[in-house]
Design an enzyme around this catalytic site. Structure first.
Site, PDB file in Angstrom:
ATOM      1  N   MET A 186       0.819  -1.205   0.000  1.00 27.48           N
ATOM      2  CA  MET A 186       0.000   0.000   0.000  1.00 27.48           C
ATOM      3  C   MET A 186       0.854   1.257   0.000  1.00 27.48           C
ATOM      4  O   MET A 186       0.558   2.222  -0.722  1.00 27.48           O
ATOM      5  CB  MET A 186      -0.927  -0.006   1.212  1.00 27.48           C
ATOM      6  CG  MET A 186      -1.984  -1.079   1.181  1.00 27.48           C
ATOM      7  SD  MET A 186      -3.317  -0.735   0.028  1.00 27.48           S
ATOM      8  CE  MET A 186      -4.276   0.426   0.973  1.00 27.48           C
ATOM      9  N   ARG A 224       0.649   4.180  -2.619  1.00 27.35           N
ATOM     10  CA  ARG A 224       0.045   5.453  -2.241  1.00 27.35           C
ATOM     11  C   ARG A 224       0.788   6.647  -2.828  1.00 27.35           C
ATOM     12  O   ARG A 224       0.162   7.615  -3.260  1.00 27.35           O
ATOM     13  CB  ARG A 224      -0.050   5.552  -0.712  1.00 27.35           C
ATOM     14  CG  ARG A 224      -1.197   4.728  -0.158  1.00 27.35           C
ATOM     15  CD  ARG A 224      -1.185   4.604   1.349  1.00 27.35           C
ATOM     16  NE  ARG A 224      -2.380   3.890   1.796  1.00 27.35           N
ATOM     17  CZ  ARG A 224      -2.617   3.505   3.038  1.00 27.35           C
ATOM     18  NH1 ARG A 224      -1.710   3.761   3.981  1.00 27.35           N
ATOM     19  NH2 ARG A 224      -3.723   2.857   3.349  1.00 27.35           N
ATOM     20  N   TYR A 232      -9.200   4.822  -4.013  1.00 26.77           N
ATOM     21  CA  TYR A 232      -8.490   3.549  -3.837  1.00 26.77           C
ATOM     22  C   TYR A 232      -7.136   3.721  -3.152  1.00 26.77           C
ATOM     23  O   TYR A 232      -6.667   4.833  -2.946  1.00 26.77           O
ATOM     24  CB  TYR A 232      -8.378   2.768  -5.131  1.00 26.77           C
ATOM     25  CG  TYR A 232      -7.715   3.377  -6.341  1.00 26.77           C
ATOM     26  CD1 TYR A 232      -6.844   4.439  -6.279  1.00 26.77           C
ATOM     27  CD2 TYR A 232      -7.974   2.814  -7.598  1.00 26.77           C
ATOM     28  CE1 TYR A 232      -6.232   4.937  -7.410  1.00 26.77           C
ATOM     29  CE2 TYR A 232      -7.376   3.314  -8.742  1.00 26.77           C
ATOM     30  CZ  TYR A 232      -6.506   4.369  -8.641  1.00 26.77           C
ATOM     31  OH  TYR A 232      -5.904   4.859  -9.780  1.00 26.77           O
ATOM     32  N   GLU A 233      -6.569   2.587  -2.765  1.00 27.58           N
ATOM     33  CA  GLU A 233      -5.321   2.525  -1.975  1.00 27.58           C
ATOM     34  C   GLU A 233      -5.440   3.276  -0.650  1.00 27.58           C
ATOM     35  O   GLU A 233      -4.496   3.890  -0.174  1.00 27.58           O
ATOM     36  CB  GLU A 233      -4.130   3.069  -2.791  1.00 27.58           C
ATOM     37  CG  GLU A 233      -3.914   2.377  -4.119  1.00 27.58           C
ATOM     38  CD  GLU A 233      -3.777   0.868  -4.021  1.00 27.58           C
ATOM     39  OE1 GLU A 233      -3.460   0.361  -2.937  1.00 27.58           O
ATOM     40  OE2 GLU A 233      -4.014   0.189  -5.027  1.00 27.58           O
ATOM     41  N   GLY A 234      -6.603   3.189  -0.041  1.00 27.07           N
ATOM     42  CA  GLY A 234      -6.877   3.883   1.215  1.00 27.07           C
ATOM     43  C   GLY A 234      -7.493   5.231   0.924  1.00 27.07           C
ATOM     44  O   GLY A 234      -6.837   6.125   0.380  1.00 27.07           O
TER      45      GLY A 234
END
Length: 598
Positions: free
Chosen positions: A292, A296, A436-438
């Site tokens: 992640m 990010r 996405y990706e947190g």
């Protein structure tokens, strides 16, 4: 849609004068990556992206990817051939380890390549981005056999990778996943479950897809403590490294999305699929965070990259579109670029994009220092700074991507709103990046929940002090820089006030800490952007390029005077607490709570 022009000169200036790349190139292992070599490499890469990848962007949006009756995915016309050219050229392997066939260049160089790739064709670029995340996870936690089997072809791009985290019932709550992993007699695991939102979960561009899947073994602890990570290849790999039979993973469907239509977002079903444990059982969250965190920063660069592509198109339109007569102009009509509000929107894009580029490259440079500097103390401090900058890059970068592409569309008016011009595609494509990706709310929670308290708050306060050193540089640069310095002083002080409030409040009232996290992160994004633009202006003034110096001074001054003041206005929201957020219950928030008066 206008043709994409790679901003090589802007990237080269950022590397040389703003983020300290010449020092990165002296670190052990990077001696071959001097600035001249890197700029030449980026020029060649830019040509590839502009000539091969960018022309597929519009067609990919229109055509999209499709699930065939046999369960395989067909990407848009031209994608498979372009991907093979990408692999043959070796662009994906540039920042990856030499021992597995990579170029061994710094992460900062890889990020510059990512920017141009994302600008050229965001939907296409997602496949290598996810592959890099999977590579990073294997580099950190895979055993030698696993690395030797998978990494050479993943580094070359012959095989691609995915991250399988999300499930229908879990969403961002990874700890709620239910995919099972049962150990087989031969030491492998039988993986059963369903994963959603899997980018390039299936496609026709590579012969093999290496899925990294989070799953739970029998008897594992509840929540995130009981998650493990497995390699589940699309095709099993024989002992001689050839591809064997198809694994039991099936693409159930493709999502119909707002944007990035060319990127197949898959629902994958695993039914006793053969998987191989990475690292130890119940250590999957550690591996997930490696994936992640790598992704990010890349996603933050997506906000920058699509904003750059949209800006180029809006600038071209503003230069060509004749409408009305500007004040003081002669003739029948003026190009709309002569009107103050259009200039405001163009300058907002131009200054913000420059700032975002500096911010992303700075973060990547600190990644390089954290892995390659010979001094352990320097590496440790760089790693702390990466921890601070990464959620800011991801969240602020993608928020600005949304705002700047919207401004680009606004400049084009009704012509921007219709699909034929391609301006709307930029708005649609970049919208996912904040999710996405947190999600960006998760990034803000990470900043205040994990990064703020490092060394009791000393880490983040030290970084503010580092930024404030630019005040002296501005004071020494001359009277033209006074306005920038004065506004930065005000806003740095407000950021410090917010930070001290957060440190004090978070100890006893974490809900209030989280309530103010998003405006607090926004303050950071604005202040770091203005700081880096100021650094750029000071650096440019020391060159022998008068035009460059003037341009950088104008950008820094515009940002300081017209955008940076937003930061101080967020202090109240950042420190307001959580009381009013929860003052109305769920019923009161709904329309059913409203009474109609006669």
């Amino acid at each position: 849609m206008s043709e994409y022009q790679p901003p090589i000169a802007d990237i080269a200036f950022a590397l040389e004068h703003v983020v300290g790349y010449p020092d990165i190139a002296t670190l052990p292992g990077y001696e071959h990556a001097d600035l001249d070599t890197v700029v030449e490499l980026l020029e060649q890469c830019g040509e590839f992206m502009a000539e091969i990848v960018a022309p597929l962007n519009r067609q990919g949006d229109i055509q999209g990817s499709h699930l065939k009756p046999d369960g395989t995915v067909l990407t848009p016309d031209g994608f498979k051939d372009a991907y093979q050219q990408y692999v043959d050229a070796g662009w994906g392997s540039v920042p990856l380890p030499e021992e597995y066939g990579g170029g061994g260049f710094p992460r900062a160089v890889g990020l510059a390549i990512q920017e141009m790739f994302n600008s050229a064709n965001l939907a296409f670029s997602l496949c290598p981005l996810l592959t890099q995340g999977a590579i990073d996870a294997l580099l950190h936690y895979g055993d030698d056999k696993m690395k030797n089997r998978y990494l050479p072809k993943m580094v070359s791009g012959e095989w691609t990778g995915t991250m399988n985290l999300t499930e229908p019932q879990a969403g961002s709550d990874v700890g709620a996943l239910t995919t099972k992993a049962v150990k087989n007699e031969d030491g492998s695991y039988a993986i059963t479950g369903q994963k959603i939102f899997i980018t390039y979960g299936d496609h026709d561009m590579a012969e093999q897809i290496v899925h990294l899947v989070l799953a739970r073994t029998p008897g594992a602890p509840e929540g995130t403590r009981g998650i493990s990570c497995f390699i589940v290849p699309k095709y099993l790999v024989n002992d001689d490294e050839s591809l064997g039979e198809r694994n039991n993973v099936e693409t159930v469907s493709l999502e119909h999305k707002m944007g990035i239509h060319a990127s197949p977002t898959c629902v994958l079903s695993y039914e006793n699929a053969t998987g191989y444990l990475i690292g130890e059982e119940n250590k999957g969250m550690r591996i997930m965070f490696v994936m992640m965190n790598a992704a990010r920063l890349g996603v933050g660069a997506q906000g920058l990259a699509v904003a750059e592509r949209a800006y180029q198109q809006s600038l071209e339109y503003a230069q060509q579109r004749q409408q009305g007569l500007a004040i003081g102009a002669t003739g029948a009509t003026s190009a709309i670029i002569e009107f103050p509000d259009v200039r405001r929107m163009l300058m907002t894009q131009r200054a913000s994009i420059a700032a975002l580029r500096y911010l992303m490259l700075l973060d990547a440079s600190y990644v390089d220092i954290s892995t390659h500097d010979p001094d352990p103390a320097v590496r440790a401090r760089a790693d702390e700074i990466v921890g601070i900058l990464t959620p800011i890059c991801k969240s602020f970068g993608t928020d600005m991507g949304n705002e700047l592409t919207s401004l680009a569309l606004q400049i084009q008016g009704g012509m921007g709103f219709i699909e034929e011009t391609g301006a709307a595609q930029h708005v649609r494509d970049v919208r996912i990046a904040a999710i996405y990706e947190g999600t960006n709310g998760i990034q803000a929670a990470d900043l205040v929940g994990r990064k703020l308290g490092v060394r009791g708050g000393a880490s983040i306060l030290e970084f503010i002090a580092t930024m404030r050193e630019v005040e002296t540089d501005l004071a020494n640069a001359g009277a033209d820089f006074d306005g920038i310095r004065e506004e930065l002083e005000r806003q740095f002080s407000e950021l410090e006030r917010a930070t001290h409030w957060m440190l004090k409040t978070g100890q006893g009232d974490p809900n209030s800490l989280l309530a103010g996290s998003t405006p607090y992160l926004r303050m950071w994004g604005l202040c770091t952007s203005a700081w880096l633009l100021a650094r750029a202006a000071v650096a440019a003034a020391k060159t022998d390029d008068a035009s460059l110096a003037d341009n950088q001074l104008v950008l820094a001054r515009f940002y300081a005077q017209q955008i940076l003041p937003q930061s101080g206005s967020l202090l109240g929201a950042a420190t307001a607490g959580a009381t009013d957020l929860f003052a109305l219950d769920a019923h009161s928030l709904s329309g059913a709570a409203r009474k109609v008066r006669n």
